[in-house]
Design an enzyme around this catalytic site. Structure first.
Site, short mmCIF file in Angstrom:
data_model
loop_
_atom_site.label_atom_id
_atom_site.label_comp_id
_atom_site.label_asym_id
_atom_site.label_seq_id
_atom_site.Cartn_x
_atom_site.Cartn_y
_atom_site.Cartn_z
N CYS A 406 0.87 -1.08 -0.01
CA CYS A 406 0.06 0.12 -0.03
C CYS A 406 0.91 1.23 0.11
O CYS A 406 1.50 1.67 -1.24
CB CYS A 406 -1.09 -0.05 1.18
SG CYS A 406 -2.39 1.05 1.14
N HIS A 543 -3.40 -5.35 0.09
CA HIS A 543 -2.92 -5.89 1.31
C HIS A 543 -2.85 -7.26 1.02
O HIS A 543 -3.93 -8.06 1.52
CB HIS A 543 -3.71 -5.30 2.70
CG HIS A 543 -3.65 -3.91 2.83
ND1 HIS A 543 -2.72 -3.40 3.71
CD2 HIS A 543 -4.08 -2.81 2.19
CE1 HIS A 543 -2.64 -2.21 3.80
NE2 HIS A 543 -3.58 -1.94 2.77
N GLU A 545 -1.42 -9.43 3.06
CA GLU A 545 -1.55 -10.23 4.15
C GLU A 545 -2.60 -10.65 4.79
O GLU A 545 -2.73 -11.59 5.41
CB GLU A 545 -0.54 -9.22 5.02
CG GLU A 545 -1.46 -8.00 5.65
CD GLU A 545 -1.41 -6.86 4.86
OE1 GLU A 545 -1.51 -5.71 5.40
OE2 GLU A 545 -0.78 -6.93 3.71
#
Length: 575
Positions: A406, A543, A545
């Site tokens: 990001c 993102h 993750e």
């Protein structure tokens, strides 16, 4: 439907989320379908506008819901997909009730906490508990409800009362309560003290709830006499008092609970034998248990290590980057490397900080220079951004593996624009609105007057450019890891951002060697950035993750850790 409520006492942050997630894993090992709900007693509608330093990370779901970080634990441990409705807040409940009152749905009655708020809570739970959470489309068998905060808090009172009523609404055979409490160790001899647990159970009972299981958080296993004392004074059997001691990693907690008979206890308490479990579900459950056992064994056997330096601006509370940490751990396990994670406050890398505190400035740069890999995660605001730019420059010039997420992508592009493309004043519109070269700009459709829920949120498609299949490391990672369907060139990842790379500069960047290999469906938004002449230099606007799992790590994180450890793709995927 069976319901298990998980509450907590003595202190906040005691580990209710990990306990709830671990309990869910155990239930899945016997073939049950499990869902989870998190209750947060704060007045916010969601976690989106809350400071990471105060509350930890904001976890984003497929539907764009900005929720508490514990929902990330549920998704990672249970391998399920939740929705924004799986996170209940006081703000959501009151908003719903007030909207009904304005429409006249209460037929002139005086709207009160009891019964209108408590009824709304119970109805919300029953509705969400029935929503499928996996690809089977089948309704869950068990719903685990985590009550945030600490029993006795004023803001929790309506939820506690709702749960008191709920136990009778669904029946004793369908409702169980597990209470997580702290057993501190006091004095030089390390005596385990039971008074805090006695006090919190007494308070819980005064509110109309009696625990079926008391999970005692402690630094070491409970002494037999301590267990007996808690059993006697808290009016439960000894088998209903379990020890949740400190372990090497959270992945050990499900097996720790199983060793103490927690699954057998709930089997009897809730009559789980009466739930029909198909042969396929049983096989899946056995597979989960085997994989989870192997996961913990592999974790304990790790000998070699890899050092990752995270350059962030919220490092005073490391839970601000919880999903990033977990994604790195997942990739470390896959690579058979123990993760050594070092933290650098981004502002301490800036030249201005050197004037204020030269010793800390040198220390920060020493830590950065020790990295096998550098990770720059997301964030908002101007503070520390020049430090992040400096970290990206170091990684690019020194050929250190780099992953930017990001804002981490955006600062890498700004650095490249300044130092490779010659745009010395390049910046983001977020940090310098009057910059001549706005390399990062505000997205046209995003509101800046209302901050809650107005970003580009949730699951979005990213399309790999034609011609990148021969050389793009990110594309190869997605292909071989199974995150991208065979023969396809699109992936689905979760987003949370308000700014994007300015498309008018893309041709200039690509002329100089920075390639945007992944874009949105229209080809207008830059989603994945790579440098060719570098061991691993990747940025993602999304993102990754959020979708990483212990047994299936995120492709960008996996590639980053592999490069940081000096491994090739073939080393991992031929196993």
């Amino acid at each position: 439907m069976k319901y298990i409520l998980v509450s907590g006492g003595v202190i906040s942050g005691i580990g209710k989320g990990i306990f709830a997630s671990s309990l869910g894993v155990l239930l899945k090992t016997i073939g049950l379908k499990v869902t989870a709900i998190k209750i947060d007693p704060y007045m916010n509608i969601d976690a989106g506008t809350m400071s990471p330093i105060e509350h930890g990370e904001v976890f984003v779901l497929n539907d764009g819901g900005e929720v508490d970080l514990d929902l990330g634990n549920y998704e990672r441990f249970l391998d399920v997909t939740l929705t924004r409705d799986n996170n209940i807040t006081t703000g959501k409940i009151y908003q719903q009730v007030i909207q009904k009152e304005r429409k006249g749905e209460y037929l002139g009655k005086t709207v009160q906490v009891v019964p209108h708020i408590t009824d709304a809570i119970q109805e919300w739970i029953e509705r969400v508990a029935m929503v499928p959470v996996d690809h089977s489309g089948e309704k869950p068998d068990v719903c685990i409800i985590e009550l945030g905060g600490t029993v006795g808090d004023i803001e929790s009172a309506p939820f506690v009362e709702a749960m008191r009523q709920f136990q009778f609404r669904v029946g004793h055979a369908n409702f169980a309560l597990a209470h997580v409490s702290l057993v501190p160790v006091i004095g030089p001899v390390g005596e385990q003290k039971t008074k805090p647990t006695q006090a919190t159970i007494r308070e819980l009972r005064a509110l109309g709830l009696s625990p079926d299981l008391i999970a005692c958080r402690c630094c070491k296993a409970l002494e037999p006499e301590v267990r007996a004392k808690i059993s006697m004074f808290c009016h439960v059997g000894k088998e209903q008092v379990i020890s949740v001691r400190d372990v090497l990693s959270t992945y050990h907690v499900p097996l720790l609970l199983e060793e103490q008979g927690v699954l057998s206890f709930f089997h009897k308490r809730l009559g789980l034998d009466n739930i029909h479990i198909s042969a396929d579900q049983l096989i899946k459950g056995e597979s989960i248990l085997k994989k989870w056992t192997k996961l913990t064994e592999d974790h304990d056997r790790l000998k070699k290590s890899v050092t990752i330096v995270l350059v962030g601006k919220y490092i005073n509370l490391q839970d601000s980057y919880l999903s990033v940490i977990k994604a790195l751990e997942h990739s470390g396990l896959k690579c058979e490397r123990k993760l050594i994670l070092k933290w650098v406050e981004a502002s301490e890398l800036e030249h201005e900080f050197e004037k204020v505190n030269p010793d800390k400035y040198c220390e920060a740069w020493n830590v950065l220079s020790s990295a096998n890999g550098i990770l720059v995660p997301g964030g908002f605001g101007n503070r520390g951004t020049e430090g992040k730019v400096a970290a990206a420059k170091w990684a690019r010039e020194k050929k250190v593996p780099y992953l930017g997420i990001c804002l981490g992508l955006q600062v890498a592009v700004i650095e490249f624009a300044r130092n490779v493309c010659g745009f010395s004043d390049a910046n983001s519109e977020e940090f310098e609105p009057h910059s001549k070269h706005k390399i990062v700009i505000n997205m046209p459709e995003v509101s800046l007057t209302h901050l809650g829920g107005t970003m580009r949120l949730g699951m979005r498609s990213t399309i790999f450019k034609d011609g990148t299949e021969k050389w793009s490391i990110t594309r190869k990672l997605y292909e071989v890891s199974g995150f991208m369907a065979v023969g396809k060139r699109s992936i689905e990842e979760r987003h949370r951002h308000r700014y994007e790379v300015n498309p008018t500069y893309i041709s200039k960047f690509e002329e100089k060697g920075m390639h945007f290999v992944g874009r949105d469906e229209k080809g207008e938004r830059m989603e994945i950035m790579e440098l060719k002449d570098h061991p691993f230099f990747v940025g993602t606007q999304y993102h990754p993750e959020y979708l990483s799992r212990p047994l299936n790590p995120s492709p960008p994180f996996l590639g980053f850790v592999m490069a940081s450890a000096g491994l090739s793709l073939d080393t991992i995927f031929q196993k």
